[in-house]
Design a protein around this motif. Structure first.
Motif, PDB file in Angstrom:
ATOM      1  N   ILE A   1       0.833  -1.200   0.000  1.00  0.00           N
ATOM      2  CA  ILE A   1       0.000   0.000   0.000  1.00  0.00           C
ATOM      3  C   ILE A   1       0.866   1.247   0.000  1.00  0.00           C
ATOM      4  CG2 ILE A   1      -1.736   1.306   1.291  1.00  0.00           C
ATOM      5  CD1 ILE A   1      -2.856  -1.316   2.245  1.00  0.00           C
ATOM      6  N   ARG A   2       0.551   2.147  -0.888  1.00  0.00           N
ATOM      7  CA  ARG A   2       1.193   3.468  -0.944  1.00  0.00           C
ATOM      8  C   ARG A   2       0.429   4.379  -0.001  1.00  0.00           C
ATOM      9  NH1 ARG A   2       5.447   6.187  -2.126  1.00  0.00           N
ATOM     10  NH2 ARG A   2       5.101   8.248  -2.952  1.00  0.00           N
ATOM     11  N   ILE A   3       1.151   5.077   0.871  1.00  0.00           N
ATOM     12  CA  ILE A   3       0.502   5.928   1.862  1.00  0.00           C
ATOM     13  C   ILE A   3       1.085   7.335   1.778  1.00  0.00           C
ATOM     14  CG2 ILE A   3      -0.059   6.232   4.303  1.00  0.00           C
ATOM     15  CD1 ILE A   3       0.537   3.192   4.613  1.00  0.00           C
ATOM     16  N   GLU A   4       0.202   8.316   1.733  1.00  0.00           N
ATOM     17  CA  GLU A   4       0.594   9.719   1.756  1.00  0.00           C
ATOM     18  C   GLU A   4       0.035  10.358   3.018  1.00  0.00           C
ATOM     19  OE1 GLU A   4       0.365  10.507  -3.072  1.00  0.00           O
ATOM     20  OE2 GLU A   4      -0.935  11.656  -1.725  1.00  0.00           O
ATOM     21  N   ALA A   5       0.866  11.130   3.694  1.00  0.00           N
ATOM     22  CA  ALA A   5       0.423  11.896   4.857  1.00  0.00           C
ATOM     23  C   ALA A   5       0.431  13.372   4.484  1.00  0.00           C
ATOM     24  CB  ALA A   5       1.337  11.637   6.047  1.00  0.00           C
ATOM     25  N   TRP A   6      -0.700  14.017   4.638  1.00  0.00           N
ATOM     26  CA  TRP A   6      -0.878  15.425   4.316  1.00  0.00           C
ATOM     27  C   TRP A   6      -1.229  16.174   5.591  1.00  0.00           C
ATOM     28  CZ3 TRP A   6      -1.137  17.679  -0.741  1.00  0.00           C
ATOM     29  CH2 TRP A   6      -0.874  16.773  -1.774  1.00  0.00           C
ATOM     30  N   ALA A   7      -0.752  17.385   5.730  1.00  0.00           N
ATOM     31  CA  ALA A   7      -1.052  18.204   6.908  1.00  0.00           C
ATOM     32  C   ALA A   7      -1.888  19.410   6.520  1.00  0.00           C
ATOM     33  CB  ALA A   7       0.234  18.656   7.588  1.00  0.00           C
ATOM     34  N   GLN A   8      -2.907  19.638   7.315  1.00  0.00           N
ATOM     35  CA  GLN A   8      -3.671  20.883   7.231  1.00  0.00           C
ATOM     36  C   GLN A   8      -3.170  21.729   8.381  1.00  0.00           C
ATOM     37  OE1 GLN A   8      -6.225  22.198   5.069  1.00  0.00           O
ATOM     38  NE2 GLN A   8      -5.532  23.963   6.243  1.00  0.00           N
ATOM     39  N   ARG A   9      -2.514  22.826   8.075  1.00  0.00           N
ATOM     40  CA  ARG A   9      -1.916  23.688   9.090  1.00  0.00           C
ATOM     41  C   ARG A   9      -2.987  24.439   9.874  1.00  0.00           C
ATOM     42  NH1 ARG A   9       2.892  21.160   8.913  1.00  0.00           N
ATOM     43  NH2 ARG A   9       4.107  21.648   7.057  1.00  0.00           N
ATOM     44  N   ARG A  10      -2.644  24.857  11.077  1.00  0.00           N
ATOM     45  CA  ARG A  10      -3.582  25.603  11.927  1.00  0.00           C
ATOM     46  C   ARG A  10      -3.995  26.927  11.316  1.00  0.00           C
ATOM     47  NH1 ARG A  10      -1.210  25.786  17.821  1.00  0.00           N
ATOM     48  NH2 ARG A  10       0.615  26.404  16.652  1.00  0.00           N
ATOM     49  N   ASP A  11      -3.152  27.483  10.443  1.00  0.00           N
ATOM     50  CA  ASP A  11      -3.490  28.774   9.826  1.00  0.00           C
ATOM     51  C   ASP A  11      -4.419  28.609   8.623  1.00  0.00           C
ATOM     52  OD1 ASP A  11      -1.856  27.768   7.813  1.00  0.00           O
ATOM     53  OD2 ASP A  11      -0.346  29.349   7.978  1.00  0.00           O
ATOM     54  N   HIS A  12      -4.866  27.376   8.377  1.00  0.00           N
ATOM     55  CA  HIS A  12      -5.805  27.066   7.295  1.00  0.00           C
ATOM     56  C   HIS A  12      -5.218  27.284   5.902  1.00  0.00           C
ATOM     57  CE1 HIS A  12      -8.830  26.413  10.303  1.00  0.00           C
ATOM     58  NE2 HIS A  12      -8.582  27.607  10.798  1.00  0.00           N
ATOM     59  N   SER A  13      -3.897  27.288   5.793  1.00  0.00           N
ATOM     60  CA  SER A  13      -3.262  27.363   4.479  1.00  0.00           C
ATOM     61  C   SER A  13      -3.556  26.055   3.738  1.00  0.00           C
ATOM     62  CB  SER A  13      -1.754  27.585   4.632  1.00  0.00           C
ATOM     63  OG  SER A  13      -1.168  26.521   5.354  1.00  0.00           O
ATOM     64  N   PRO A  14      -3.287  26.000   2.448  1.00  0.00           N
ATOM     65  CA  PRO A  14      -3.555  24.764   1.709  1.00  0.00           C
ATOM     66  C   PRO A  14      -2.805  23.588   2.334  1.00  0.00           C
ATOM     67  CG  PRO A  14      -3.044  26.543   0.203  1.00  0.00           C
ATOM     68  CD  PRO A  14      -2.752  27.049   1.588  1.00  0.00           C
ATOM     69  N   ARG A  15      -3.441  22.426   2.318  1.00  0.00           N
ATOM     70  CA  ARG A  15      -2.795  21.225   2.867  1.00  0.00           C
ATOM     71  C   ARG A  15      -1.513  20.948   2.101  1.00  0.00           C
ATOM     72  NH1 ARG A  15      -7.588  17.577   0.493  1.00  0.00           N
ATOM     73  NH2 ARG A  15      -7.050  17.930  -1.656  1.00  0.00           N
ATOM     74  N   VAL A  16      -0.571  20.308   2.802  1.00  0.00           N
ATOM     75  CA  VAL A  16       0.724  20.018   2.206  1.00  0.00           C
ATOM     76  C   VAL A  16       1.082  18.548   2.408  1.00  0.00           C
ATOM     77  CG1 VAL A  16       1.646  22.357   2.408  1.00  0.00           C
ATOM     78  CG2 VAL A  16       1.938  20.771   4.293  1.00  0.00           C
ATOM     79  N   LEU A  17       1.746  17.992   1.418  1.00  0.00           N
ATOM     80  CA  LEU A  17       2.250  16.626   1.519  1.00  0.00           C
ATOM     81  C   LEU A  17       3.459  16.661   2.443  1.00  0.00           C
ATOM     82  CD1 LEU A  17       2.260  13.654   0.550  1.00  0.00           C
ATOM     83  CD2 LEU A  17       3.756  14.405  -1.319  1.00  0.00           C
ATOM     84  N   VAL A  18       3.395  15.923   3.550  1.00  0.00           N
ATOM     85  CA  VAL A  18       4.493  15.944   4.505  1.00  0.00           C
ATOM     86  C   VAL A  18       5.337  14.678   4.467  1.00  0.00           C
ATOM     87  CG1 VAL A  18       3.463  17.662   6.042  1.00  0.00           C
ATOM     88  CG2 VAL A  18       2.964  15.238   6.406  1.00  0.00           C
TER      89      VAL A  18
END
Length: 135
Positions: free
Chosen positions: A95-112
Motif C-alpha cells: 500500500i502506498r501511503i501519503e500523509a498530508w497536513a492541514q496547518r492551523r493557519d488554514h493554508s492549503p494542505r501540504v504533503l508531509v
C-alpha cells in the motif's frame, strides 16, 4: 520550494482518506516538531485499515519501504493519511501511503510524508493466509 509553490503532484492526495488526527504536544520534540515515528505510526494505522479491508481480515505490517519526509508536522496540524493499494500478492498487500497536513493557519494542505508499506494477511494462529485475488 515553499508551501505555496507546490509541485503539480502535490495538488491533491492520491488514494482514499483512511484517518485524520490532530498532532498534539505529547507527540512533539522540544522544538515543537512532531516526531517522525509518530507520523510513521499514523501511516501504519491507515495502511492497516486499508489492508485489513482488502484482506477481509487480520493483517500485520511486514515492511516499510521508500519513506520520504518532505516537510515537518507541527503541533495542532491535522494529519490526514491517504492509501492506495499498489499490489496484491498471494498473502501480502503493498500500500502506498501519503500523509498530508492541514496547518492551523488554514493554508492549503501540504504533503508531509509518503511511503510504501507491506502487510501480510494472517490467520487466527498469526500464520500467513491467502488473500482473495478477485476482490
Amino acid at each position: 520550494m515553499n508551501e505555496t509553490e507546490r509541485a503539480p503532484s502535490e495538488k491533491a492526495p492520491h488514494g482514499d482518506l483512511q484517518i485524520r488526527t490532530v498532532a498534539m504536544p505529547a507527540d512533539a520534540n522540544p522544538n515543537g516538531d512532531i516526531f517522525g515515528g509518530w507520523v510513521l505510526s499514523q501511516m501504519d494505522i491507515a495502511g492497516g485499515v486499508a489492508a485489513q479491508q482488502r484482506a477481509s481480515g487480520r493483517v500485520a505490517t511486514v515492511a516499510v519501504d521508500a519513506m520520504t519526509f518532505h516537510r515537518p508536522v507541527f503541533i495542532g496540524d491535522i494529519l490526514c493519511c491517504y492509501t492506495a493499494i499498489e499490489r496484491v500478492g498471494r498473502t501480502s498487500i503493498t500500500i502506498r501511503i501519503e500523509a498530508w497536513a492541514q496547518r492551523r493557519d488554514h493554508s492549503p494542505r501540504v504533503l508531509v510524508t509518503e511511503g510504501t508499506y507491506t502487510f501480510v494477511a494472517i490467520d487466527e494462529n498469526r500464520r500467513p493466509r491467502p488473500v482473495d485475488p478477485e476482490i
